[in-house]
Design an enzyme around this catalytic site. Structure first.
Site, short mmCIF file in Angstrom:
data_model
loop_
_atom_site.label_atom_id
_atom_site.label_comp_id
_atom_site.label_asym_id
_atom_site.label_seq_id
_atom_site.Cartn_x
_atom_site.Cartn_y
_atom_site.Cartn_z
N LYS A 146 -3.13 -5.89 -10.58
CA LYS A 146 -3.34 -5.17 -11.84
C LYS A 146 -2.27 -4.13 -12.17
O LYS A 146 -2.09 -3.78 -13.32
CB LYS A 146 -4.70 -4.48 -11.82
CG LYS A 146 -5.87 -5.44 -12.13
CD LYS A 146 -7.16 -4.67 -12.24
CE LYS A 146 -8.30 -5.52 -12.80
NZ LYS A 146 -9.55 -4.76 -12.85
N GLY A 147 -1.61 -3.57 -11.21
CA GLY A 147 -0.59 -2.57 -11.55
C GLY A 147 -1.11 -1.15 -11.47
O GLY A 147 -2.20 -0.85 -11.94
N VAL A 148 -0.34 -0.28 -10.83
CA VAL A 148 -0.80 1.08 -10.58
C VAL A 148 0.15 2.16 -11.09
O VAL A 148 -0.09 3.34 -10.88
CB VAL A 148 -1.02 1.32 -9.06
CG1 VAL A 148 -2.14 0.45 -8.53
CG2 VAL A 148 0.26 1.09 -8.28
N GLY A 149 1.20 1.76 -11.77
CA GLY A 149 2.23 2.72 -12.15
C GLY A 149 1.73 3.89 -12.97
O GLY A 149 2.19 5.00 -12.82
N GLU A 150 0.81 3.64 -13.86
CA GLU A 150 0.40 4.70 -14.79
C GLU A 150 -1.04 5.16 -14.57
O GLU A 150 -1.43 6.24 -15.02
CB GLU A 150 0.60 4.21 -16.23
CG GLU A 150 2.08 4.17 -16.56
CD GLU A 150 2.46 3.18 -17.64
OE1 GLU A 150 2.64 3.61 -18.78
OE2 GLU A 150 2.58 1.97 -17.34
N GLN A 185 2.82 5.81 -5.91
CA GLN A 185 2.69 5.79 -7.37
C GLN A 185 1.47 6.56 -7.83
O GLN A 185 1.52 7.33 -8.77
CB GLN A 185 2.54 4.33 -7.84
CG GLN A 185 3.82 3.55 -7.83
CD GLN A 185 4.72 4.02 -8.95
OE1 GLN A 185 4.49 3.76 -10.11
NE2 GLN A 185 5.74 4.75 -8.59
N PRO A 208 0.81 -1.23 0.00
CA PRO A 208 0.00 0.00 0.00
C PRO A 208 0.84 1.27 0.00
O PRO A 208 0.50 2.24 -0.66
CB PRO A 208 -0.82 -0.12 1.28
CG PRO A 208 -0.85 -1.58 1.58
CD PRO A 208 0.44 -2.13 1.08
N THR A 260 3.92 1.96 -1.27
CA THR A 260 4.52 2.33 -2.56
C THR A 260 3.44 2.51 -3.62
O THR A 260 3.58 3.35 -4.50
CB THR A 260 5.56 1.28 -3.00
OG1 THR A 260 4.96 -0.01 -2.94
CG2 THR A 260 6.77 1.31 -2.10
#
Ligand SMILES: Cc1cc2nc3c(=O)[nH]c(=O)nc-3n(C[C@H](O)[C@H](O)[C@H](O)COP(=O)(O)OP(=O)(O)OC[C@H]3O[C@@H](n4cnc5c(N)ncnc54)[C@H](O)[C@@H]3O)c2cc1C
Ligand code: SF4
Lengths: 757, 337
Positions: free
Chosen positions: A716-720, A653, A647, A649
């Site tokens: 799922k990924g949160v970078g973008e 992001q 949570p 990091t």
């Protein structure tokens, strides 16, 4: 292993190293011994060729060791391919190959000297003359019926969009524009190259160490096994370090020629032309709806700029046409060639510009319908994408809107534009959808569990500040039931098991699933021995009921220290080499990973389904009634992105993404001298990004979501995701504050001034 | 950056001696330069816009020129007072808020801690064509080479006091507040000490390569700001693309002597829109003797920009500059926030 105590350790595993300066970034290495220093000389013209190149006097300057140019490197570096055509390069222009100039800022020489200062002073003295041709700086204006000259490709389509648009009672037809942007990571483009016994080591921040290894070997015509890329920490990348820049091969050859390590620290201004960037885009969006707000037609046309050499495009119609239910859809993307460097990935490359257009148009449609913009999205929400009818693996867009609206206080919004004020400030509330495809790629990891219960994970993932070391450590700690501080993580080195390029927000999902597999393998081996043992508390127990918790093997009947269980196997360490190949990986995908060409899958690429993370962006803006300054006191984003591994990091992001979204709306733009096709604001005083004083309150809320289809771990990924749609939310809020619809980014004072009272 | 000799001066005399007596001074790119905070000089040396052979560090003179003194006659600021030192000084903030505010809104905290007031006055334009020597057309850097900004990106450029030779903007803030208050600079040079009206220190745009009327080798030692009934009732309003760490698109330094709602005396200077720190006397005279109303403020602003010469991308500065001035006037008069 849900709920085990390591999850509660909300911290970065490398936090202390970072704040004490012990984390070493690509720029922190000197090649082992005192290196020589390089400085770039770049072209001031955008099109033409070098007619005179006077290096002799420069060679005589203090400290100068070598000058690299077309004269001694012409034909030495093989022109590589760019990513869309299966290569590793940001541009297919081979550096220092000839006298031809393809864009302003192209490297034409590299001066190598004993010190940085000597190299820079000498580089300035190099006299170069050119034969110049008039360049095309950006979109070339088209003719009757053609907006801009270029190569057009049709995108997703279904039904009769033009017909439905013509027939519908409520419609929008609007044009939008987004500007050129550059990544401007804190860390500059630095590379240090050293040769030893015929083998090359490169210290350079890279978000694609395997890609750099194979790409560089190809450029230099040497075996990939002779190239190693070291990049333990990156000072930002954002897509700008996905592909090899124009520098690495040149510096490698320079080091070989002078028989000494060479280090290049390119200047901030050089960073604008030696690597990739986000090119400007133009859009025409036509929407049509029934009076109840049901979409009848959606037509999205995009125009993008690329270089004369490469046809790079982001083609965001792929997602913009699939966000809402709509029976009639058409789309196209036109790529226009200019005398510029080749653009490339920059955080949410496709979604940032294309959703600016779509989500602005949706807001315009809501106004035309006299409808709340959230309601418009609710009416057109769907669990099935409209083009091929594939189901979303999960989609919590409206939950995000509901949670976000509640937290933001959307119900305080008076829908009439310009109706909310405080003293001289007009207040605007705006919202927009966010979406980012859940991509995955094959990944490998080596897990070692030592006899003392400590573990090591090795994988060529990339620590860009997004926290890959932390999510990998958490996954391994959970997978092996050991404390977080007992896990050592090694990433960012092409000698480690391959990980994919850190792009498309895929790292956490791709890499953690491989790590989890390796841990499972080790667990199974330990359990098998424990239940088969002649004695011990787990003797004869059912294997699948045994859990690994806090350094113990635990089941209802009893528990055994992990160390004891490991000792039973009679080994100093247990090792597992795991590969993960996600759903939909094409044939050869895993083999490609070993050559730095991981097959991306997921997102909109799958035949049987579509997988994306969603979010809802809310913003409050204030516009000064007299002088038109725009302030953003509040950003609230609610995001559903499957399982959140770390949570802390993940929130960073999202928060960083939201700030960047605001930056894209109000601050960032690379300005150009169009006569010369040259950028003019190539430093951080001129290229604006928000400073702390620009940033108000930010909330990044996780909307719980379980998705057992996307991958085993449900990530799922949160970078973008965080910076998608925010630009539109701000433009929508500015409209709400002022009644002015600004369709061009960044929104500047001059856009508002004339029409303020 | 070229190699250069560095000397540290420990007295005014040694500073002047270091300067020597340049017979044919290169006023474009002086071969000997003083170094105060270095935030401008080192920047332009790295860019090779400036390439002195010798640099004289004057920070050793801080005990002499690093003080802030307030008397009945006015305010005296030493040339080596740091920007942050003056911005944070309680007396300056109380009696000369326009000065404190212009400094506090300039640059970044780090730069303000380094940069001196003397160096601040001598800022050079941020025009890209000036700062990047690979561009060929810049009259300010290379007399007679043309002005690429006339038809290039000129959003940041000036609309007041410009010429066909140069449309660059004076980027600073502090000088505006001083020009509004009628400050003078004190200097010492090879030919002795003198005192110059600050406004007259800055040259016009006819010969853009020459920016000030400082004599070769002259050292700024201090700034004198005369007292007046308007200094306490003053403010600096700066409008820009982000909240902090950014140069002005438009700014206004305003000081008012008001009596029963009427303007006895107005002191106005404009920044971000002009070639040099710009005293708006036309606006001052429109207001003199009048009540400070929105209508009068607007008329004054219109007068201030009557001679504006906008270009393709900076036409909005004519409107923004006027609005900025109106807002600043009303703010000082307590009629708006
Ligand atoms: C990114 C950035 C943003 C900035 N933003 C702003 C802003 O918003 N507003 C603003 O006002 N300023 C801004 N500045 C400019 C900053 O205020 C100036 O750089 C600073 O004030 C210069 O002072 P210094 O002491 O460092 O000068 P130096 O660099 O030491 O000297 C500057 C010049 O003056 C000469 N000089 C210095 N002292 C004397 C003296 N006593 N007598 C004679 N000659 C002298 C030097 O020889 C040199 O030519 C910004 C600067 C940067 C780098
Ligand atoms: S505006 Fe002045 S500084 Fe800028 S290019 Fe023209 S002459 Fe040079």
């Amino acid at each position: 292993m849900k709920g085990s105590e390591v999850r509660r350790g909300y911290r970065r595993v490398d936090a202390v190293l970072k704040v004490t300066g012990r984390a070493r970034y690509g720029s922190d290495f000197d090649g082992g011994t005192s290196p020589a220093h390089a400085c770039l000389v770049t072209s001031r013209i955008a099109r033409g060729r070098i007619s005179r190149f006077e290096e002799t006097p420069v060679r005589a300057l203090p400290g100068v060791l070598e000058i690299l140019s077309f004269k001694n490197l012409g034909g030495r570096i093989k022109p590589g391919q760019t990513f869309p055509t299966g290569g590793y390069m940001g541009s297919s222009v081979a550096p220092l190959d000839s006298t031809t100039i393809w864009y302003a800022g192209q490297i034409i020489a590299v001066v190598i000297a004993n010190t940085f200062e000597e190299a820079r002073a000498a580089a300035r003295q190099l006299k170069v003359e050119y034969i110049e041709e008039p360049p095309t700086a950006s979109f070339a204006v088209g003719h009757e019926g053609v907006d801009f000259e270029g190569q057009t490709e049709k995108g997703p389509a279904v039904g009769d969009a033009i017909g439905a648009h013509t027939a519908a009672p409520v419609k929008i037809d609007a044009r939008y524009a987004t500007p050129t942007q550059h990544h401007n990571s804190m860390e500059l483009f630095t590379t240090t190259c050293a040769w030893k016994d015929g083998k090359l080591t490169v210290w350079e921040s890279s978000q694609n160490v395997y890609g750099y290894q194979y790409g560089l070997a190809d450029q230099l015509g040497i075996p990939p096994a002779d190239v190693r890329i070291v990049s333990p920490y990156l000072g930002g990348a954002f897509g700008g370090r996905s592909f090899l820049s124009q520098t690495t091969a040149v510096i490698a050859l320079g080091a070989k020629m002078i028989g000494r390590p060479v280090r290049l620290e390119a200047s901030r201004a050089d960073g604008f032309t030696i690597a990739t960037y986000r090119a400007e885009t133009r859009h025409r969006v036509r929407l049509a709806a029934s009076r109840e707000g049901r979409l009848q037609a959606l037509i999205h046309e995009g125009w993008e700029v690329s270089s004369r050499r490469d046809t790079y495009k982001v083609a965001g119609v792929d997602v913009s046409t699939r966000l809402y239910a709509c029976p009639n859809v058409a789309s196209s993307v036109t790529v226009c060639a200019a005398d510029r460097a080749t653009p490339g990935f920059m955080r949410a490359p496709a979604e940032v510009p294309y959703l600016f257009a779509l989500e602005s148009a949706m807001d315009e449609l809501a106004v035309a319908l006299d409808m709340d913009p959230i309601e418009l999205r609710r009416i057109n929400d769907t669990q099935v994408e409209p083009i091929e009818g594939r189901p979303y693996t999960s989609r919590a867009l409206m939950q995000c809107f509901d949670v976000g609206a509640e937290r933001f206080g959307w119900n305080r919004r008076n829908p009439t534009p310009g109706s909310m004020r405080e003293q001289d400030w007009r207040i605007g509330f705006g919202c927009a959808s966010s979406l980012y495809p859940t991509f995955m790629a094959p990944a490998a990891a080596r897990i070692t569990l030592w006899a003392d219960g400590a573990a090591q994970v090795q994988t060529a993932a990339h620590e860009m500040g997004q926290g890959v070391r932390t999510v990998v450590a958490i996954t391994a700690a959970e997978g092996l039931g050991i404390p977080l501080d007992q896990v050592r993580v090694e990433v960012g080195d092409s000698s480690l098991p391959p990980g994919p390029v850190a792009g498309g927000s895929n790292s956490t999902a791709s890499v953690c699933n491989a790590v989890a597999k390796g841990c499972q393998d080790i667990r199974e081996r330990i359990i098998a021995a424990a239940v088969a043992a002649a004695e011990g508390p787990l003797k004869g127990m059912i294997a699948r009921e045994i859990r690994f918790i806090a350094g113990y093997l635990v089941c209802a009947a009893g528990r055994e220290p992990l160390r004891t269980a490991i000792a039973r196997l009679g080994r100093g360490a247990l090792e597992s080499y795991a590969e993960n190949s996600p759903h939909g990986t094409p044939a050869g995908g895993v083999a490609g990973m070993y050559k730095g060409q991981p097959a991306f899958t997921g997102g909109t690429f799958l035949k049987d389904r579509i997988q994306c993370a969603f979010g809802a962006q809310f913003v409050e803006v204030r516009v000064h009634e007299r002088t038109g300054e725009i302030r953003v006191p509040r950003l609230v984003g609610a995001f559903a992105a499957g399982r959140i591994v770390s949570p802390l990091t993940a929130r960073s992001q999202l928060m960083g993404g939201q700030i960047w979204g605001m930056s894209a709306a109000l601050h960032e733009a690379t300005q150009m001298d169009a006569h010369h096709a040259r950028y003019v604001n190539t430093d951080l005083a001129g290229y604006l990004v928000p400073v702390a004083a620009d940033i108000g309150q930010i909330e990044s809320i996780f909307v719980p979501e379980e998705d057992s289809l996307v991958n085993d771990l449900g990530i799922k990924g949160v970078g973008e995701l965080g910076n998608v749609g925010l630009n539109a939310a701000i433009a929508n809020a500015v409209f709400h504050a002022t009644g002015l619809r600004i369709r061009e980014l960044p929104i500047r004072i001059e856009h508002l001034l004339e029409r303020l009272s | 950056m070229r190699a250069f000799a560095y000397i540290r001066a420990d007295s005014t005399d040694s500073a002047l001696r270091g300067m020597g007596s340049p017979t044919q001074p290169d006023r474009l790119n002086p071969q000997v330069q003083y170094l105060a905070g270095g935030t401008l000089l080192l920047d332009l040396m790295k860019l090779e816009v400036l390439s002195p052979h010798q640099v004289i560090d004057i920070n050793g003179l801080e005990s002499e020129y690093g003080r802030i003194e307030l008397t009945e006659g006015g305010l005296h600021l030493g040339a080596l007072v740091r920007m942050s030192q003056a911005a944070d000084d309680a007396r300056v903030r109380r009696d000369y808020p326009v000065i404190a505010q212009s400094l506090a809104q300039a640059a970044s905290a780090q730069i303000r801690n380094m940069a001196s007031l003397g160096g601040n006055l001598l800022q050079r334009t941020r025009c890209t064509y000036f700062r990047d020597t690979s561009w060929q057309g810049c009259n300010k850097r290379q007399p007679g080479s043309g002005c690429a900004a006339l038809n290039g990106p000129n959003r940041q450029h000036a609309v007041l006091g410009v010429s066909d030779q140069c449309i660059s903007t004076y980027p600073g803030d502090f000088a505006q507040s001083l020009v509004a208050l009628g400050a003078t600079v004190e200097t010492v040079g090879p030919t002795g000490r003198r005192s110059v009206d600050l406004e007259a220190l800055y040259r016009d745009a006819q010969q853009p390569e020459l920016e000030t009327n400082l004599l070769p080798g002259e050292l700024i030692t201090g700034i004198r700001v005369p007292a007046g009934p308007w200094t306490r009732n003053s403010a600096y309003l700066k409008i820009r693309d982000r909240v902090s760490y950014e140069f002005a698109l438009a700014s206004a330094a305003v000081a008012l002597d008001l009596s029963e709602g009427r303007v006895r005396e107005a002191r106005i200077a404009l920044g971000g829109v002009s070639y040099r720190p710009w005293r708006a006397r036309e606006a001052e005279s429109v207001l003199k003797g009048q009540p400070l109303t929105q209508a009068n403020a607007t008329a004054a602003a219109r007068a201030a920009f009557a001679t504006a010469r906008p270009r393709a991308q900076n036409a909005f500065k004519v409107e923004l500059g006027q609005r900025t001035l109106v807002r600043a006037l009303l703010q000082v008069a307590g009629q708006t926030s």
